[in-house]
Structures are given as C-alpha cells and as structure tokens.
Design an enzyme around this catalytic site. Structure first.
Site, short mmCIF file in Angstrom:
data_model
loop_
_atom_site.label_atom_id
_atom_site.label_comp_id
_atom_site.label_asym_id
_atom_site.label_seq_id
_atom_site.Cartn_x
_atom_site.Cartn_y
_atom_site.Cartn_z
N ASP B 139 34.92 -68.16 -5.08
CA ASP B 139 34.89 -66.69 -5.19
C ASP B 139 35.55 -66.23 -6.48
O ASP B 139 35.10 -65.30 -7.12
CB ASP B 139 35.58 -66.06 -3.98
CG ASP B 139 34.76 -66.26 -2.72
OD1 ASP B 139 33.54 -66.53 -2.84
OD2 ASP B 139 35.34 -66.17 -1.62
N CYS B 140 36.64 -66.92 -6.87
CA CYS B 140 37.35 -66.48 -8.09
C CYS B 140 36.85 -67.19 -9.35
O CYS B 140 37.08 -66.72 -10.47
CB CYS B 140 38.85 -66.65 -7.92
SG CYS B 140 39.34 -68.20 -7.18
N TYR B 141 36.18 -68.32 -9.19
CA TYR B 141 35.58 -69.05 -10.33
C TYR B 141 34.11 -69.31 -10.01
O TYR B 141 33.74 -70.42 -9.60
CB TYR B 141 36.32 -70.36 -10.57
CG TYR B 141 37.73 -70.18 -11.07
CD1 TYR B 141 37.99 -70.08 -12.44
CD2 TYR B 141 38.80 -70.10 -10.19
CE1 TYR B 141 39.28 -69.90 -12.91
CE2 TYR B 141 40.09 -69.91 -10.65
CZ TYR B 141 40.33 -69.81 -12.01
OH TYR B 141 41.60 -69.63 -12.46
#
Lengths: 135, 399
Positions: B139-141
């Site tokens: 989700d963040c990368y």
C-alpha cells in the site's frame, strides 16, 4: 640465419593442399608449428616459426601469397593493455615461452613481443583482461 | 623516546612529520639502528593491491514516484544480482556476484568477464549502471517494476564495505594433481607447474604491525584511492596462529573489515577482476599508516621479504578436501626471485597481488601525510590479538 614468426590464414579452398611441405622442399626453410587450428567454417590458421636464408624466406612468402594464403607477422597481434595491466605477475609462470618477466628494479611485468607465440594462455588467465590477441 | 599519535599529528599539521614507506624503513633501520630510526621517523606507510573477494558495496538509490520497495524483491545491476534484504531502497552488491545468465563453469573453465566487482568499478568510474527491479508492491510502496539507470553522482549514499581484506600472510598455492586446475589463486598447472602467492610481503599492512599494536577499529586508511576506516576485525580473523621470532604469522592470520565513501574513491584502485574458472572478484587498494610510537613498532615496520615465509598448500587435493596441511615453506624473497624449490623441483612463481601498485599506494599515502592532508587516528578498540582466545572455526556439518 633468418628467423621469423608468422601467422598464416588458409582459406577454405587451400585446407587440403600440402603447402608446408613446399616451404621445406623448395625453399629449404625449417619450420616449427607453434599453433594450428581449423575454425568451424574451415578456415585454417597456423602460427609458424620459419628459419632459413632471407632470400628463400622472401620467395616463400611470395609463393604463399600467390597461393592465396594471408600472411601476418605475429608480433603485432598480441597486445598488453597498459591501462588495464596491474603488473601483478600471475601471467609470468603461465607463459610457455617465457615472454613475460618481472623487472627486478620496478617489479613491473615486461612483455617481450618477439618471444610471443600467440598461444592465448595469457589472454585466458589475465584477471584484468589486459592481454588481447588479434589474429 | 616514546611518541603519541597526538604529537605526530601536530608535526603532520606543521608539515614537519618524517614519513617513509615500509620498504624505505628497512634501509633506515639497517643504517641507523632501531633506536635512532624510532626517534627520527614518525610514520611508516604500507600498501597492498590484490584481489579481495570479500568486498562489496551498499547504496541508497533514493525513492521514486510512485515508490517501490526492493526489499523482498529482486534487483540486478548491469544484470548482476544485488541483495535487497535491507528496507526499501538500500541495496547491496558483493564482488563475487554473478549474473543468472552467466554460463559460469558450464563451459569450463568459465570466463566470468563481468561480475559484482566490475559493477563496483564501473559505478566508481562514474558510468551509468542499469538497474532492473521486481517488487511485490505494498500500500505504501505500490511500484512493482523498474528499469532505469543509476549513477554514483545521483544516488544518496554509496559505501564500500568489505568484510574481509588485507590478509596477514597467505598460502602459496600449488597443484600436485596431474591436470590443470582453476582457483582463486589463479590457474595452477599440474605436477607443481607453478606456485602462486598473494601478499605485498614487506609492504603489507598487517605484516608491518604483526600484533595489531596500532591498527585497530577506527584506524583511518587509504581505501580505493579515497579515505576509509577499519570498521571491525575481518571475517576469518585468526590471530592466535603460530608466529616466528619477529611475530610474523606462519599461516594466514589477521584480517580487517574496512569501510569508506565510494564517491571519493577511484576506479584505478578498485578493479573488477576475473578469475578464470573461479569467478569475479574485486582488486582493492589499501594503504595503512603506522605511527612509530616507540622502538618496538619501528622494528616491526622494518620487516623484510626474507623474514616473511608462507606455507605451500596443494590446491589439487588437500585444499578442496579441507585438509589443513602444507608441503613446505618459502620466503617472500624466494618467491620474488621467480622460482622456489619444492621437493627438489624448481617451480616458477606467480603473484596475484601487485607489488608495484602497493609501492604506489604507500607512496601516495606518504605524500598525503607529508602535505598535511591526512591525519592519523587513535583506534577506538583493538582487534582480537595473538594472546586472545579468538580462533577460526571450521564448519562441522550436522547430520
């Protein structure tokens, strides 16, 4: 006595012809085969040392060229890349004709082109890829 | 009269320090004796330039948009495998890394023309390096794929980190078998066809400080043409082996781990290296200054090739089987003469470490110190020494 190391390239059509025999019989040259190979497309390659009288040697070369054999002098074909060589000396004991030596003062590796028979061992083993053979 | 590193540094700053190389120190000691030599000389510089397989580098590439996490995925640099197990964009490459596509020893002996060591050389030379990455996406990368070029001038950190360099003495490799073999000590011809060695001998850093009296964790050094530090003792450090009267180990002994900023190094002193039939590696230039604090240290730094002897080991059978035995010994003076005698046979010698480049490194470091550009450091902790209980273990494979 005149002695020279040369590289002969035999085209496809000449591979079966007894050319060396003539060098010895008609031109009275002594020959020593230093390296021989036939490549997959059947071009023959021969590294020779020839010894004899200079006029005979020159006539023999004329004969070879007339037959369609490409003649190169050997010394120009082996190169030490001074930029790449680190003078480690690992080539020194590998060379079959002792063409490398370590200069005692500087500990640098000296390559004596005249001694070289272009066998290619140094090209294979040099860790820095500093030796090139162009035949 | 004993000196301190602080006093020597004051002299260096004033341009008054007397700095000589380890080979120059031999003559000084011979002519003047150790007491006068210790009083006169402030620093002795050493040098070595040989293949050191346990070398590598780590980088932080910076973050892309959208972001990608290499960690847990796969990254190649010029097609050579890198290690991604550190966070998102910290990647690590070892000198011995090989491409998946390389035929390796399937075509024997493998040429290994390009490997991790060559990537490090090219990076330091300022060449663009192709980076290919596959990631699993989070989700963040969210990024899952990347194909681009990186350059040492654009990335954040680029650090040389070598877990084991500067072996204190090393084996002389020979081959007693009846066929040629290809090793990390070079090609070895059958039936004692050649004997290969790998040390700068009388110029080698740890042979000039055999008991690690001045070289320790935190020692500032010449590393790859720039500045580096001894960051730890090296892997396989083995200080408790037998030594001669001068303290020189009879078999491979101490090692150091070194670290430094790759951005200020030169590709001339970090050379990708191909060992036929063995693999790629990195030839690393290291120079270590030794402060002459007292007469004892002055004596150590005057070590001569004829005082250093190494064990001759058969790489045909004994070494690969892990049999720890030697078939003789030879000194560095004998090795450098071009031939050594083994079992009555004259065997030609070859060196993997470049003595002339080691001299150049010791001279360069000497100039840096003379110009006041390079000050010495106190080590912050010692390496495990000859009196310690530190020992090299072998791997006993469990059933």
């Amino acid at each position: 006595m005149y002695a020279k190391k040369i590289v002969l390239h035999f085209p496809h059509s000449l591979v079966n012809k007894p050319i060396l025999h003539k060098l010895s019989r008609d031109y009275e040259l002594e020959f020593n085969i230093l390296r021989a190979s036939i490549t997959p497309d059947e071009e023959g390659l021969l590294v020779l040392e020839l010894k004899g009288d200079e006029p005979d040697y020159k006539n023999a070369l004329e004969y070879l060229k007339k037959e369609g054999v490409k003649v190169q002098t050997l010394a120009q074909d082996v190169i030490m890349d001074e930029e790449k060589c680190t003078h480690c000396g690992v080539c020194v004991p590998m060379c079959p004709v002792l063409a490398f030596h370590v200069e005692p003062e500087t500990k640098k590796v000296i390559f004596i082109q005249d001694e070289c028979i272009a066998c290619g061992v140094c090209v294979d083993i040099c860790p820095m890829n500093a030796m090139e053979v162009k035949i | 009269m004993a000196k301190t590193i602080k006093e020597i540094n004051e002299k260096i700053k004033k341009g008054k320090a007397v700095v000589v190389t380890a080979s120059e120190m031999i003559d000084i000691l011979e002519q003047k004796g150790s007491q006068a030599a210790a009083a006169e000389v402030d620093v002795v510089t050493t040098g070595t330039f040989g293949p050191m397989c346990s070398s590598g580098a780590y980088f932080n590439t910076g973050h892309t948009s959208p972001k990608i996490k290499f960690g847990g995925g796969r990254v190649t640099l010029n097609n050579i495998e890198a290690y991604t197990g550190f966070a998102a964009v910290d990647i690590c490459i070892g000198a011995s890394a090989v491409s998946y596509d390389d035929p390796k020893n399937k075509v024997y002996p493998g040429e290994f023309n390009y490997g991790g060591g060559h990537v490090i050389e090219d990076l330091v030379a300022g060449k663009d390096i192709e980076l290919k990455a596959d990631a699993y996406g989070t989700d963040c990368y969210p990024g899952k794929e990347l194909k681009t070029k990186i350059n040492i001038n654009d990335i954040n950190e680029a650090v040389l980190f070598n877990p084991r360099n500067c072996y204190q003495n090393y084996n002389i490799a020979v081959n007693l078998s009846d066929k040629i073999i290809y090793t990390y000590m070079g090609a070895l011809k059958p039936n004692l066809g050649n004997a290969n060695y790998c040390s700068a001998g009388q110029l080698s850093p740890l042979l000039n400080d055999p008991y690690y009296k001045t070289i320790g964790i935190g020692t500032k050094i010449f590393l790859g043409g720039g500045i580096g530090y001894v960051s730890w003792w090296g892997t396989q450090h083995n200080p408790t082996v037998k030594r001669n009267d001068l303290g020189i180990p009879l078999t491979p002994a101490g090692t150091i781990a070194v670290t430094g900023d790759l951005k200020q190094m030169e590709s001339k002193w970090l050379r990708g290296t191909s060992m036929l039939g063995y693999g790629p590696t990195l030839t690393v230039g290291i120079g270590i200054p030794i402060p002459i604090l007292n007469e004892e240290i002055a004596q150590y730094t005057a070590i001569r090739d004829k005082d250093i002897s190494a064990a001759i080991v058969d790489y045909g059978t004994a070494y690969p089987k892990g049999i720890n035995e030697s078939i003789g010994r030879a000194t560095y003076a004998e090795l450098r003469s071009g031939t050594i005698k083994i079992s009555g046979k004259e065997v030609p010698t070859g060196s993997l470490s470049s003595y002339s480049k080691a001299v150049e490194i010791a001279d360069t470091l000497k100039q840096w110190i003379e110009k006041g550009e390079f000050l010495l450091t106190e080590s912050v902790a010692s390496l495990p020494g000859a009196e310690s209980d530190y020992k090299l273990r072998s791997f006993k494979v469990k059933e």
